[in-house]
Design an enzyme around this catalytic site. Structure first.
Site, PDB file in Angstrom:
ATOM      1  N   HIS A  41      55.825  -3.021  25.327  1.00  0.00           N
ATOM      2  CA  HIS A  41      56.032  -2.389  26.563  1.00  0.00           C
ATOM      3  C   HIS A  41      57.349  -1.756  26.231  1.00  0.00           C
ATOM      4  O   HIS A  41      58.392  -2.134  25.616  1.00  0.00           O
ATOM      5  CB  HIS A  41      56.277  -3.296  27.824  1.00  0.00           C
ATOM      6  CG  HIS A  41      56.120  -2.287  28.935  1.00  0.00           C
ATOM      7  ND1 HIS A  41      57.330  -1.840  29.565  1.00  0.00           N
ATOM      8  CD2 HIS A  41      55.209  -1.960  29.718  1.00  0.00           C
ATOM      9  CE1 HIS A  41      56.812  -1.278  30.801  1.00  0.00           C
ATOM     10  NE2 HIS A  41      55.669  -1.441  30.773  1.00  0.00           N
TER      11      HIS A  41
ATOM     12  N   ASP B 156      48.034  -4.519  31.023  1.00  0.00           N
ATOM     13  CA  ASP B 156      46.620  -3.933  30.737  1.00  0.00           C
ATOM     14  C   ASP B 156      45.883  -5.308  30.140  1.00  0.00           C
ATOM     15  O   ASP B 156      44.577  -5.204  29.719  1.00  0.00           O
ATOM     16  CB  ASP B 156      46.737  -2.952  29.817  1.00  0.00           C
ATOM     17  CG  ASP B 156      47.379  -1.632  30.823  1.00  0.00           C
ATOM     18  OD1 ASP B 156      46.771  -1.495  31.898  1.00  0.00           O
ATOM     19  OD2 ASP B 156      48.127  -0.754  30.009  1.00  0.00           O
TER      20      ASP B 156
HETATM   21  N1  ACO Z   1      50.578  -3.368  18.265  1.00  0.00           N
HETATM   22  C1  ACO Z   1      51.255  -3.473  17.100  1.00  0.00           C
HETATM   23  N2  ACO Z   1      52.663  -3.086  16.773  1.00  0.00           N
HETATM   24  C2  ACO Z   1      53.278  -2.683  17.853  1.00  0.00           C
HETATM   25  C3  ACO Z   1      52.611  -2.485  19.254  1.00  0.00           C
HETATM   26  C4  ACO Z   1      51.246  -3.083  19.178  1.00  0.00           C
HETATM   27  N3  ACO Z   1      50.708  -3.138  20.516  1.00  0.00           N
HETATM   28  N4  ACO Z   1      53.285  -2.207  20.075  1.00  0.00           N
HETATM   29  C5  ACO Z   1      54.515  -1.743  19.540  1.00  0.00           C
HETATM   30  N5  ACO Z   1      54.494  -2.192  18.169  1.00  0.00           N
HETATM   31  C6  ACO Z   1      55.571  -2.020  17.069  1.00  0.00           C
HETATM   32  C7  ACO Z   1      55.722  -0.468  16.575  1.00  0.00           C
HETATM   33  O1  ACO Z   1      54.863  -0.347  15.740  1.00  0.00           O
HETATM   34  C8  ACO Z   1      57.183  -0.639  16.396  1.00  0.00           C
HETATM   35  O2  ACO Z   1      57.179  -1.405  15.058  1.00  0.00           O
HETATM   36  P1  ACO Z   1      58.762  -0.845  13.873  1.00  0.00           P
HETATM   37  O3  ACO Z   1      59.638  -1.224  14.738  1.00  0.00           O
HETATM   38  O4  ACO Z   1      58.198  -1.833  12.881  1.00  0.00           O
HETATM   39  O5  ACO Z   1      58.387   0.708  13.793  1.00  0.00           O
HETATM   40  C9  ACO Z   1      57.790  -1.687  17.355  1.00  0.00           C
HETATM   41  O6  ACO Z   1      56.753  -2.249  17.657  1.00  0.00           O
HETATM   42  C10 ACO Z   1      58.444  -1.001  18.469  1.00  0.00           C
HETATM   43  O7  ACO Z   1      57.323  -0.374  19.244  1.00  0.00           O
HETATM   44  P2  ACO Z   1      57.286   1.287  19.730  1.00  0.00           P
HETATM   45  O8  ACO Z   1      56.177   1.772  19.508  1.00  0.00           O
HETATM   46  O9  ACO Z   1      58.756   1.915  19.357  1.00  0.00           O
HETATM   47  O10 ACO Z   1      57.378   1.030  21.345  1.00  0.00           O
HETATM   48  P3  ACO Z   1      57.493   1.968  22.135  1.00  0.00           P
HETATM   49  O11 ACO Z   1      58.255   1.624  23.254  1.00  0.00           O
HETATM   50  O12 ACO Z   1      57.564   3.531  22.046  1.00  0.00           O
HETATM   51  O13 ACO Z   1      55.817   2.136  22.823  1.00  0.00           O
HETATM   52  C11 ACO Z   1      53.531   0.981  23.759  1.00  0.00           C
HETATM   53  C12 ACO Z   1      55.549   1.140  23.765  1.00  0.00           C
HETATM   54  C13 ACO Z   1      53.466   2.537  23.856  1.00  0.00           C
HETATM   55  C14 ACO Z   1      53.513   0.268  25.007  1.00  0.00           C
HETATM   56  C15 ACO Z   1      53.429   0.315  22.762  1.00  0.00           C
HETATM   57  O14 ACO Z   1      53.994  -1.082  22.783  1.00  0.00           O
HETATM   58  C16 ACO Z   1      52.070   0.324  22.560  1.00  0.00           C
HETATM   59  O15 ACO Z   1      51.267   1.328  21.822  1.00  0.00           O
HETATM   60  N6  ACO Z   1      51.086  -0.673  22.763  1.00  0.00           N
HETATM   61  C17 ACO Z   1      49.948  -0.832  22.764  1.00  0.00           C
HETATM   62  C18 ACO Z   1      49.102   0.082  23.986  1.00  0.00           C
HETATM   63  C19 ACO Z   1      49.274  -0.566  25.380  1.00  0.00           C
HETATM   64  O16 ACO Z   1      49.052  -1.611  25.512  1.00  0.00           O
HETATM   65  N7  ACO Z   1      49.638   0.372  25.880  1.00  0.00           N
HETATM   66  C20 ACO Z   1      50.084  -0.292  27.662  1.00  0.00           C
HETATM   67  C21 ACO Z   1      51.454  -0.053  28.127  1.00  0.00           C
HETATM   68  S1  ACO Z   1      51.800  -0.789  29.667  1.00  0.00           S
HETATM   69  C22 ACO Z   1      51.314   0.528  30.528  1.00  0.00           C
HETATM   70  O17 ACO Z   1      51.215   1.830  30.219  1.00  0.00           O
HETATM   71  C23 ACO Z   1      50.847   0.283  32.116  1.00  0.00           C
END
Ligand code: ACO
Length: 428
Positions: free
Chosen positions: A307, A364
């Site tokens: 998140h 979610d």
């Molecule tokens: N699985 C694997 N790796 C992940 C995940 C995941 N679900 N989420 C984040 N990471 C990793 C990223 O690759 C990144 O790694 P790095 O530092 O080596 O590059 C690090 O964790 C930080 O993640 P970001 O993508 O920079 O986080 P951001 O804040 O941009 O994105 C998001 C947040 C979109 C929710 C992301 O965690 C994600 O895609 N999760 C999966 C989809 C999801 O569950 N979405 C629902 C969110 S809640 C909502 O909208 C109600």
């Protein structure tokens, strides 16, 4: 403490005001940075940018705090109804008995759709995603009620527009499902409450009205409360950006639906179930998927994890996790996907990659299992999220008008070609 921030740039000193919110969130007011210095701030994805002042919802990611108008989500989830929470989020206070009665009466009154609207549903192909139908129909509904195209954020006109939207979104959602499933539509029943009426429109048969179990109605109520608002997320920011051009509420919210659709946002609730089903049918251990999610060359992510704001836990996920177990017990459902999700969560929370990046289950991760248990089909999950998020979108749209927010217009840093001459086709 000084109330200005000093910036030393190109040998010059500039001062900027700083400020503090009611929960001690600090900010530097950079609104005049460009006019003073010629520089802009660069913050792709707006992870560090405050786009507005807001008194609707407070989220503190590090501590897992979520409050609507000051009320903790845990208390609202335990004690309130979705209709009360919707009123609270939109109007800023818990409704009195009289206010709640009037608000509920408006929701009942506006539940039916104009008859001429019904045949529009059959114009969509059977395979049309319900999120596409929802977004399109929101704009269409507004055409049948020209008064809601007026842009006003107070008085009776706003009250009517907000109630109409909050009520009709349920009917649109249920009709979209019935039509796609090739089933006759069920008109709203004014004797039912907000959640009961939706379940009736989804599941009643022509000859037998759906018996809504109080357990299921309560679970739906909880689901909707947990999605009611979440400050400046992707879809809410979209509603604000569109609304900032003074677009009407229905169009602004229709854009919000599109933003919510994506799997990184609201679409994650359906993606989680698809992922759990995939784990189940593949027979592989959750560790296989964890390794896949860690592989930088693989686009796969663990859906329902991570998140932008919550870095310790998502309070909505904690509430849901507890309630999902209770619900499945009460309904005597044994869902293998719940066991898989539990295994996946346990394995993930022990993994260094996820620990070091503070990646925890988000709302979610468990909401799909709840929706499955109450019989909602997979392609409707994100629509359910949209119904729940409606109060937040309405409240944010109202607030931006109340605050007379400027039109949203971010800047960019251009990295393309420098000026060049046009060459005729023959010379290329
Ligand atoms: N699985 C694997 N790796 C992940 C995940 C995941 N679900 N989420 C984040 N990471 C990793 C990223 O690759 C990144 O790694 P790095 O530092 O080596 O590059 C690090 O964790 C930080 O993640 P970001 O993508 O920079 O986080 P951001 O804040 O941009 O994105 C998001 C947040 C979109 C929710 C992301 O965690 C994600 O895609 N999760 C999966 C989809 C999801 O569950 N979405 C629902 C969110 S809640 C909502 O909208 C109600």
């Amino acid at each position: 403490m000084s109330n200005t921030a000093t910036l030393n740039l190109d040998g010059k000193i500039y001062e900027f005001d700083t400020g503090i919110g009611t929960e001690n969130e600090k900010y530097i007011d950079m609104a005049h940075l460009r006019s003073k210095t010629g520089y802009i701030t660069l913050d792709p994805g707006f992870g560090n940018t405050g786009s507005c002042f807001s008194s609707i919802t407070y989220v503190e990611g590090a501590k897992g705090i979520l409050q609507h108008r000051g009320y903790p989500i845990e208390e609202l989830a335990e004690k309130a109804t979705f209709v009360e929470v919707a009123y609270l989020v939109i109007y800023g206070k818990l409704p009195s008995e009289n206010e709640l009665m009037n608000f509920s009466a408006g929701l009942k009154e506006h539940a039916p759709l104009h008859t001429n609207l019904e045949h529009h549903f059959s114009g969509f192909p059977k395979s049309a995603p319900p999120m596409a139908i929802l977004s399109a129909m929101l704009n269409l509904v507004a055409c049948f009620h020209p008064e809601v195209l007026e842009v006003t954020s107070d008085g009776e006109d706003f009250d009517k527009t907000a109630t109409l939207l909050l009520s009709k979104v349920r009917t649109i959602a249920a009709f979209a499902y019935r039509m796609a499933a090739g089933k006759p539509i069920n008109h709203p029943n004014p004797n039912r409450g907000y959640c009961g009426n939706f379940l009736h429109m989804m599941f009643s048969d022509p000859y037998q009205e759906f018996q809504v179990s109080p357990i299921v109605e309560k679970a739906l109520n909880l689901f909707l409360i947990l999605h009611a608002d979440h400050e400046q997320n992707c879809s809410t920011s979209t509603v604000r950006v569109v609304g900032s051009s003074r677009a009407n509420l229905f169009s602004s919210v229709a854009a919000g639906v599109c933003a919510l659709w994506g799997p990184l946002h609201g679409g994650a609730n359906a993606a989680v179930i698809a992922m759990l089903q995939d784990i189940k049918s593949s027979g592989r251990k959750p560790e296989y998927y964890i390794e896949k999610a860690k592989d930088k060359n693989d686009p796969f992510k663990l859906m329902g994890f991570g998140h932008r704001v919550y870095k310790n836990f998502d309070p909505r996920a904690l509430i849901l996790k507890k309630q999902v177990h209770k619900l499945l017990d009460e309904l005597h459902i044994n869902d293998e996907l719940l066991d898989i999700s539990r295994e996946l969560e346990e394995a993930t929370l022990k993994d260094d990659f996820f620990i070091s990046r503070n990646l925890y289950p988000n709302v979610d991760f468990y909401s799909g299992i709840l929706l499955r248990a109450i019989g909602i089909p997979l392609n409707m999950y994100t629509v359910m999220f949209a119904i729940g998020r409606m109060p937040g979108w309405i409240a944010n749209w109202k607030e931006l008008l109340d605050h007379k927010q400027r039109i949203s217009r971010p800047r960019q840093i251009y990295t393309g070609e420098n000026k060049r001459r046009y060459t005729s086709l023959i010379e290329r």
